[in-house]
Design a protein around this motif. Structure first.
Motif, PDB file in Angstrom:
ATOM      1  N   LEU A   1      21.576  -3.576 -78.490  1.00 17.08           N
ATOM      2  CA  LEU A   1      22.207  -2.493 -77.746  1.00 17.08           C
ATOM      3  C   LEU A   1      21.246  -1.930 -76.714  1.00 17.08           C
ATOM      4  O   LEU A   1      20.089  -1.649 -77.006  1.00 17.08           O
ATOM      5  N   ASP A   2      21.734  -1.759 -75.493  1.00 15.32           N
ATOM      6  CA  ASP A   2      20.932  -1.088 -74.476  1.00 15.32           C
ATOM      7  C   ASP A   2      20.955   0.416 -74.705  1.00 15.32           C
ATOM      8  O   ASP A   2      20.027   1.126 -74.365  1.00 15.32           O
ATOM      9  N   ASN A   3      22.043   0.905 -75.268  1.00 16.56           N
ATOM     10  CA  ASN A   3      22.228   2.332 -75.489  1.00 16.56           C
ATOM     11  C   ASN A   3      22.346   2.561 -76.996  1.00 16.56           C
ATOM     12  O   ASN A   3      23.309   2.139 -77.600  1.00 16.56           O
ATOM     13  N   PRO A   4      21.369   3.228 -77.640  1.00 17.25           N
ATOM     14  CA  PRO A   4      21.433   3.420 -79.082  1.00 17.25           C
ATOM     15  C   PRO A   4      22.436   4.474 -79.527  1.00 17.25           C
ATOM     16  O   PRO A   4      22.620   4.682 -80.707  1.00 17.25           O
ATOM     17  N   THR A   5      23.091   5.146 -78.591  1.00 15.33           N
ATOM     18  CA  THR A   5      24.056   6.173 -78.955  1.00 15.33           C
ATOM     19  C   THR A   5      25.322   5.528 -79.485  1.00 15.33           C
ATOM     20  O   THR A   5      25.818   4.549 -78.949  1.00 15.33           O
ATOM     21  N   GLY A   6      25.847   6.108 -80.542  1.00 11.13           N
ATOM     22  CA  GLY A   6      27.069   5.598 -81.128  1.00 11.13           C
ATOM     23  C   GLY A   6      28.091   6.699 -81.309  1.00 11.13           C
ATOM     24  O   GLY A   6      27.760   7.876 -81.325  1.00 11.13           O
ATOM     25  N   ARG A   7      29.327   6.286 -81.423  1.00  8.94           N
ATOM     26  CA  ARG A   7      30.430   7.215 -81.700  1.00  8.94           C
ATOM     27  C   ARG A   7      30.995   6.863 -83.066  1.00  8.94           C
ATOM     28  O   ARG A   7      31.599   5.817 -83.241  1.00  8.94           O
ATOM     29  N   LEU A   8      30.798   7.771 -84.012  1.00  7.30           N
ATOM     30  CA  LEU A   8      31.327   7.532 -85.350  1.00  7.30           C
ATOM     31  C   LEU A   8      32.806   7.883 -85.422  1.00  7.30           C
ATOM     32  O   LEU A   8      33.598   7.181 -86.025  1.00  7.30           O
ATOM     33  N   ASP A   9      33.153   9.009 -84.823  1.00  2.00           N
ATOM     34  CA  ASP A   9      34.527   9.468 -84.820  1.00  2.00           C
ATOM     35  C   ASP A   9      34.703  10.409 -83.640  1.00  2.00           C
ATOM     36  O   ASP A   9      33.804  10.534 -82.811  1.00  2.00           O
ATOM     37  N   ALA A  10      35.806  11.091 -83.556  1.00  2.10           N
ATOM     38  CA  ALA A  10      36.095  11.955 -82.414  1.00  2.10           C
ATOM     39  C   ALA A  10      35.127  13.138 -82.298  1.00  2.10           C
ATOM     40  O   ALA A  10      34.931  13.669 -81.216  1.00  2.10           O
ATOM     41  N   ASP A  11      34.494  13.525 -83.405  1.00  6.06           N
ATOM     42  CA  ASP A  11      33.627  14.701 -83.402  1.00  6.06           C
ATOM     43  C   ASP A  11      32.139  14.407 -83.528  1.00  6.06           C
ATOM     44  O   ASP A  11      31.327  15.311 -83.402  1.00  6.06           O
TER      45      ASP A  11
ATOM     46  N   ASP B   1      31.691   0.518 -72.441  1.00 10.57           N
ATOM     47  CA  ASP B   1      30.614   1.269 -71.805  1.00 10.57           C
ATOM     48  C   ASP B   1      29.304   1.200 -72.608  1.00 10.57           C
ATOM     49  O   ASP B   1      28.415   2.021 -72.456  1.00 10.57           O
ATOM     50  N   ASP B   2      29.186   0.182 -73.474  1.00  9.09           N
ATOM     51  CA  ASP B   2      27.964  -0.155 -74.201  1.00  9.09           C
ATOM     52  C   ASP B   2      27.570   0.872 -75.251  1.00  9.09           C
ATOM     53  O   ASP B   2      26.393   1.099 -75.506  1.00  9.09           O
ATOM     54  N   TYR B   3      28.547   1.511 -75.882  1.00  8.90           N
ATOM     55  CA  TYR B   3      28.287   2.398 -77.004  1.00  8.90           C
ATOM     56  C   TYR B   3      28.672   1.685 -78.292  1.00  8.90           C
ATOM     57  O   TYR B   3      29.593   0.861 -78.310  1.00  8.90           O
ATOM     58  N   LEU B   4      27.990   2.028 -79.355  1.00  8.27           N
ATOM     59  CA  LEU B   4      28.373   1.568 -80.673  1.00  8.27           C
ATOM     60  C   LEU B   4      29.515   2.465 -81.136  1.00  8.27           C
ATOM     61  O   LEU B   4      29.375   3.693 -81.142  1.00  8.27           O
ATOM     62  N   GLU B   5      30.638   1.886 -81.498  1.00  7.69           N
ATOM     63  CA  GLU B   5      31.771   2.671 -81.993  1.00  7.69           C
ATOM     64  C   GLU B   5      32.070   2.255 -83.423  1.00  7.69           C
ATOM     65  O   GLU B   5      32.173   1.068 -83.732  1.00  7.69           O
ATOM     66  N   GLY B   6      32.221   3.253 -84.274  1.00  9.35           N
ATOM     67  CA  GLY B   6      32.434   2.995 -85.691  1.00  9.35           C
ATOM     68  C   GLY B   6      31.111   3.031 -86.436  1.00  9.35           C
ATOM     69  O   GLY B   6      30.055   3.243 -85.856  1.00  9.35           O
ATOM     70  N   ALA B   7      31.182   2.809 -87.720  1.00  2.00           N
ATOM     71  CA  ALA B   7      30.006   2.956 -88.576  1.00  2.00           C
ATOM     72  C   ALA B   7      29.186   1.676 -88.635  1.00  2.00           C
ATOM     73  O   ALA B   7      29.712   0.619 -88.961  1.00  2.00           O
ATOM     74  N   PRO B   8      27.885   1.784 -88.337  1.00  2.00           N
ATOM     75  CA  PRO B   8      27.013   0.639 -88.591  1.00  2.00           C
ATOM     76  C   PRO B   8      26.858   0.454 -90.100  1.00  2.00           C
ATOM     77  O   PRO B   8      27.174   1.361 -90.880  1.00  2.00           O
ATOM     78  N   ALA B   9      26.366  -0.676 -90.521  1.00  2.00           N
ATOM     79  CA  ALA B   9      26.182  -0.933 -91.947  1.00  2.00           C
ATOM     80  C   ALA B   9      25.022  -0.126 -92.524  1.00  2.00           C
ATOM     81  O   ALA B   9      25.041   0.271 -93.687  1.00  2.00           O
ATOM     82  N   LEU B  10      23.999   0.129 -91.684  1.00  2.00           N
ATOM     83  CA  LEU B  10      22.785   0.784 -92.142  1.00  2.00           C
ATOM     84  C   LEU B  10      22.264   1.700 -91.047  1.00  2.00           C
ATOM     85  O   LEU B  10      22.266   1.316 -89.874  1.00  2.00           O
ATOM     86  N   ILE B  11      21.839   2.890 -91.434  1.00  2.00           N
ATOM     87  CA  ILE B  11      21.205   3.831 -90.504  1.00  2.00           C
ATOM     88  C   ILE B  11      19.866   4.242 -91.105  1.00  2.00           C
ATOM     89  O   ILE B  11      19.772   4.537 -92.299  1.00  2.00           O
ATOM     90  N   VAL B  12      18.826   4.267 -90.246  1.00  2.00           N
ATOM     91  CA  VAL B  12      17.496   4.694 -90.651  1.00  2.00           C
ATOM     92  C   VAL B  12      17.114   5.919 -89.831  1.00  2.00           C
ATOM     93  O   VAL B  12      17.255   5.916 -88.609  1.00  2.00           O
TER      94      VAL B  12
END
Length: 113
Positions: free
Chosen positions: A2-12, A36-47
């Motif tokens: 990912l070029d952009n580490p920002t993700g969208r988990l949900d609307a909020d 637009d190169d965002y991660l959408e939804g839940a990744p499997a693992l977050i650190v």
């Protein structure tokens, strides 16, 4: 990658994890890369590496990740010299004490002279 580490988990909730692991659909992943190169939804693992606002990482963020079904959540509490590892089990995070204690040994050995 990912070029952009920002993700969208949900609307909020957006996330900017220190590290994350995203699985493809065919591997059971719950996320995708948007146009637009965002991660959408839940990744499997977050650190998370937490030097401050630990309560935020271990409470507010953790609840958002649980609601969005992030399967594993790891928090390195730098100032406390501690490591927390949680796995989602039937909608609840369970702390892995064995994995966390092994990680703790690694942290301690890295900090020793």
């Amino acid at each position: 990658m990912l070029d952009n580490p920002t993700g969208r988990l949900d609307a909020d909730n957006e996330l900017q994890p220190d590290a994350c692991l995203r699985l493809e659909d065919w591997a059971g992943g719950q996320s995708r890369i948007s146009e637009d190169d965002y991660l959408e939804g839940a990744p499997a693992l977050i650190v998370a590496v937490a030097a401050s606002r630990v309560s935020y990482n271990l409470h507010d963020k953790m609840q958002v990740y649980r609601r969005n079904r992030v399967q594993e959540y790891l928090v390195w509490r730098v100032l406390d010299n501690a490591f927390d590892w949680f796995v989602l089990d039937e909608g609840t995070y369970v702390q892995l004490s064995i994995a966390a204690s092994k990680a703790q040994k690694l942290i301690n050995s890295a900090n020793s002279p």
